[in-house]
Design a protein around this motif. Sequence first.
Motif, PDB file in Angstrom:
ATOM      1  N   ILE A 143       3.421 -10.392 -11.560  1.00  0.00           N
ATOM      2  CA  ILE A 143       3.504  -9.233 -12.991  1.00  0.00           C
ATOM      3  C   ILE A 143       2.420  -7.966 -11.834  1.00  0.00           C
ATOM      4  N   ALA A 144       1.447  -8.377 -11.594  1.00  0.00           N
ATOM      5  CA  ALA A 144       0.489  -7.438 -10.662  1.00  0.00           C
ATOM      6  C   ALA A 144       1.761  -6.777 -10.059  1.00  0.00           C
ATOM      7  N   ALA A 145       2.328  -7.436  -8.939  1.00  0.00           N
ATOM      8  CA  ALA A 145       3.324  -6.504  -7.951  1.00  0.00           C
ATOM      9  C   ALA A 145       3.617  -5.278  -8.742  1.00  0.00           C
ATOM     10  N   LEU A 146       4.349  -6.113  -9.945  1.00  0.00           N
ATOM     11  CA  LEU A 146       5.506  -5.462 -10.030  1.00  0.00           C
ATOM     12  C   LEU A 146       5.251  -4.498 -11.219  1.00  0.00           C
ATOM     13  N   ALA A 147       4.227  -4.389 -11.503  1.00  0.00           N
ATOM     14  CA  ALA A 147       3.342  -3.014 -12.421  1.00  0.00           C
ATOM     15  C   ALA A 147       3.075  -1.981 -10.942  1.00  0.00           C
ATOM     16  N   GLU A 148       2.746  -2.931 -10.383  1.00  0.00           N
ATOM     17  CA  GLU A 148       2.230  -1.710  -9.250  1.00  0.00           C
ATOM     18  C   GLU A 148       3.505  -0.602  -8.735  1.00  0.00           C
ATOM     19  N   GLU A 149       4.295  -1.623  -8.406  1.00  0.00           N
ATOM     20  CA  GLU A 149       5.225  -0.896  -8.424  1.00  0.00           C
ATOM     21  C   GLU A 149       6.007  -0.114  -9.172  1.00  0.00           C
ATOM     22  N   CYS A 150       6.050  -0.375 -10.621  1.00  0.00           N
ATOM     23  CA  CYS A 150       6.724   0.697 -11.277  1.00  0.00           C
ATOM     24  C   CYS A 150       6.012   1.782 -11.300  1.00  0.00           C
ATOM     25  N   CYS A 151       4.583   1.557 -11.405  1.00  0.00           N
ATOM     26  CA  CYS A 151       3.269   3.309 -11.322  1.00  0.00           C
ATOM     27  C   CYS A 151       4.054   3.814  -9.709  1.00  0.00           C
ATOM     28  N   ALA A 152       4.126   3.679  -8.392  1.00  0.00           N
ATOM     29  CA  ALA A 152       4.079   3.741  -7.187  1.00  0.00           C
ATOM     30  C   ALA A 152       5.524   4.533  -7.839  1.00  0.00           C
ATOM     31  N   HIS A 153       6.618   4.271  -8.194  1.00  0.00           N
ATOM     32  CA  HIS A 153       7.887   4.867  -8.920  1.00  0.00           C
ATOM     33  C   HIS A 153       7.731   5.819  -9.545  1.00  0.00           C
ATOM     34  N   SER A 154       6.824   6.262 -10.348  1.00  0.00           N
ATOM     35  CA  SER A 154       7.039   7.032 -11.394  1.00  0.00           C
ATOM     36  C   SER A 154       5.905   8.022 -10.886  1.00  0.00           C
ATOM     37  N   ARG A 155       4.737   7.724 -10.190  1.00  0.00           N
ATOM     38  CA  ARG A 155       4.265   8.832  -9.130  1.00  0.00           C
ATOM     39  C   ARG A 155       5.491   9.311  -8.238  1.00  0.00           C
ATOM     40  N   ALA A 156       6.382   8.504  -7.643  1.00  0.00           N
ATOM     41  CA  ALA A 156       7.334   9.248  -6.676  1.00  0.00           C
ATOM     42  C   ALA A 156       8.070  10.327  -7.665  1.00  0.00           C
ATOM     43  N   PHE A 157       8.798   9.656  -9.012  1.00  0.00           N
ATOM     44  CA  PHE A 157       9.979  10.745  -9.681  1.00  0.00           C
ATOM     45  C   PHE A 157       8.338  12.200 -10.052  1.00  0.00           C
ATOM     46  N   ALA A 158       7.573  12.186 -10.028  1.00  0.00           N
ATOM     47  CA  ALA A 158       6.040  13.343 -10.904  1.00  0.00           C
ATOM     48  C   ALA A 158       6.645  14.035  -9.080  1.00  0.00           C
ATOM     49  N   ASP A 159       6.140  13.197  -7.583  1.00  0.00           N
ATOM     50  CA  ASP A 159       5.966  14.256  -7.169  1.00  0.00           C
ATOM     51  C   ASP A 159       7.357  14.893  -6.624  1.00  0.00           C
ATOM     52  N   GLY A 160       8.297  14.486  -7.021  1.00  0.00           N
ATOM     53  CA  GLY A 160      10.067  14.672  -6.842  1.00  0.00           C
ATOM     54  C   GLY A 160      10.391  15.845  -7.766  1.00  0.00           C
ATOM     55  N   LEU A 161      10.151  15.780  -8.952  1.00  0.00           N
ATOM     56  CA  LEU A 161      10.588  16.700  -9.958  1.00  0.00           C
ATOM     57  C   LEU A 161       9.058  17.818  -9.395  1.00  0.00           C
ATOM     58  N   GLU A 162       7.669  17.866  -9.245  1.00  0.00           N
ATOM     59  CA  GLU A 162       7.025  19.065  -8.972  1.00  0.00           C
ATOM     60  C   GLU A 162       8.097  19.769  -7.811  1.00  0.00           C
ATOM     61  N   ALA A 163       8.251  19.128  -6.661  1.00  0.00           N
ATOM     62  CA  ALA A 163       9.119  20.417  -5.850  1.00  0.00           C
ATOM     63  C   ALA A 163       9.874  20.457  -6.055  1.00  0.00           C
ATOM     64  N   GLN A 164      10.939  19.941  -7.482  1.00  0.00           N
ATOM     65  CA  GLN A 164      11.757  20.821  -7.450  1.00  0.00           C
ATOM     66  C   GLN A 164      11.376  21.805  -9.056  1.00  0.00           C
ATOM     67  N   GLY A 165      10.249  22.304  -8.742  1.00  0.00           N
ATOM     68  CA  GLY A 165       9.580  23.227  -9.692  1.00  0.00           C
ATOM     69  C   GLY A 165       9.100  22.809 -11.294  1.00  0.00           C
TER      70      GLY A 165
END
Length: 153
Positions: A44-66
């Motif tokens: 469960i901890a690994a799943l939560a960490e992975e979902c949070c990492a994907h969210s951070r990747a979304f945020a970084d990718g969105l910011e790169a798009q303006g």
Amino acid sequence: MATEAPYLETGGAALPKDMVPEFSRAARGIELWAALHSLGGEGIAALAEECCAHSRAFADGLEAQGVEVLNDVCLNQVVATLPGHENRMAALAIRVQQSGEAWFGPTAWQGREGFRISVSSWATTQADVQRTLAAIATALTEICDGTYSSVMK
């Protein structure tokens, strides 16, 4: 008593909270038991960490798009908007849904219109994140240049 949020439609024969087991306390207990039984505490901890990492990747990718990320992405949620096009965020969400790549909905955050991405599936991969970011980029281009003009398309 009612459950309301910008991404929950109201009206019609039944309220959204009455149509899904996620809004039932008893059903939430079954899902939690099943997850703990199959994954264990470390899983469960690994799943939560992975979902949070994907969210951070979304945020970084969105910011790169303006796109402006409105929240502090410390869990599995990303709330974002495109300055100057905030009134088109519902159209953006619908366009990405129509692409079949992902589902996320429009929302409001501190008085601003935006969209909310929630990463909560064990099946989400980094490739899914990148494909969704590409679908968002396409939708943003269509919305900003006017080639996608109707929410009802």
